[in-house]
Design a protein around this motif. Sequence first.
Motif, short mmCIF file in Angstrom:
data_model
loop_
_atom_site.label_atom_id
_atom_site.label_comp_id
_atom_site.label_asym_id
_atom_site.label_seq_id
_atom_site.Cartn_x
_atom_site.Cartn_y
_atom_site.Cartn_z
N UNK A 1 0.83 -1.21 0.00
CA UNK A 1 0.00 0.00 0.00
C UNK A 1 0.86 1.26 0.00
N UNK A 2 1.90 1.28 0.82
CA UNK A 2 2.79 2.43 0.88
C UNK A 2 3.48 2.64 -0.47
N UNK A 3 3.98 1.59 -1.05
CA UNK A 3 4.67 1.70 -2.35
C UNK A 3 3.72 2.16 -3.45
N UNK A 4 2.49 1.63 -3.44
CA UNK A 4 1.52 2.04 -4.46
C UNK A 4 1.21 3.52 -4.34
N UNK B 1 4.13 10.01 -7.48
CA UNK B 1 5.14 10.35 -8.49
C UNK B 1 4.49 10.56 -9.85
N UNK B 2 3.50 9.73 -10.18
CA UNK B 2 2.81 9.89 -11.46
C UNK B 2 2.05 11.20 -11.51
#
Length: 124
Positions: free
Chosen positions: A111-114, A120-121
Amino acid sequence: MGYRLIADIAMLLHFAFLIYVMFGGFLAWRRPVLFWPHLGFAAYALGIVTVGWTCPLTTLEDWARVRSGGGPLRGGFIDYYLTGVIYPADQVITARFVMAAVVAVSWAGALVLWRRRRARVKKA
């Protein structure tokens, strides 16, 4: 010999299932699409432990073991292969909580990485 091979393959698939349930959430860190199959596997594993659902791999392995001249697994796959070998027999609840914690950490990390990727996107 054929039935023994079927039983051995079922046992190996059992181990693969458990490894995927425990660590498959970490695969979603790199490949988010793998979260959904992992969720299904983890939910089924939870149902086996809490509700007492039968595992088709245990049924297959028992069937093949009996046909090859052996006996069925005493207490099921976990009791037969893991309890008392990987962890002490009196620590079943602890082992289950550790497994659940590993899954929870893998999902939290995903979840954190997503969220970071999404941020960033949006910046780009």
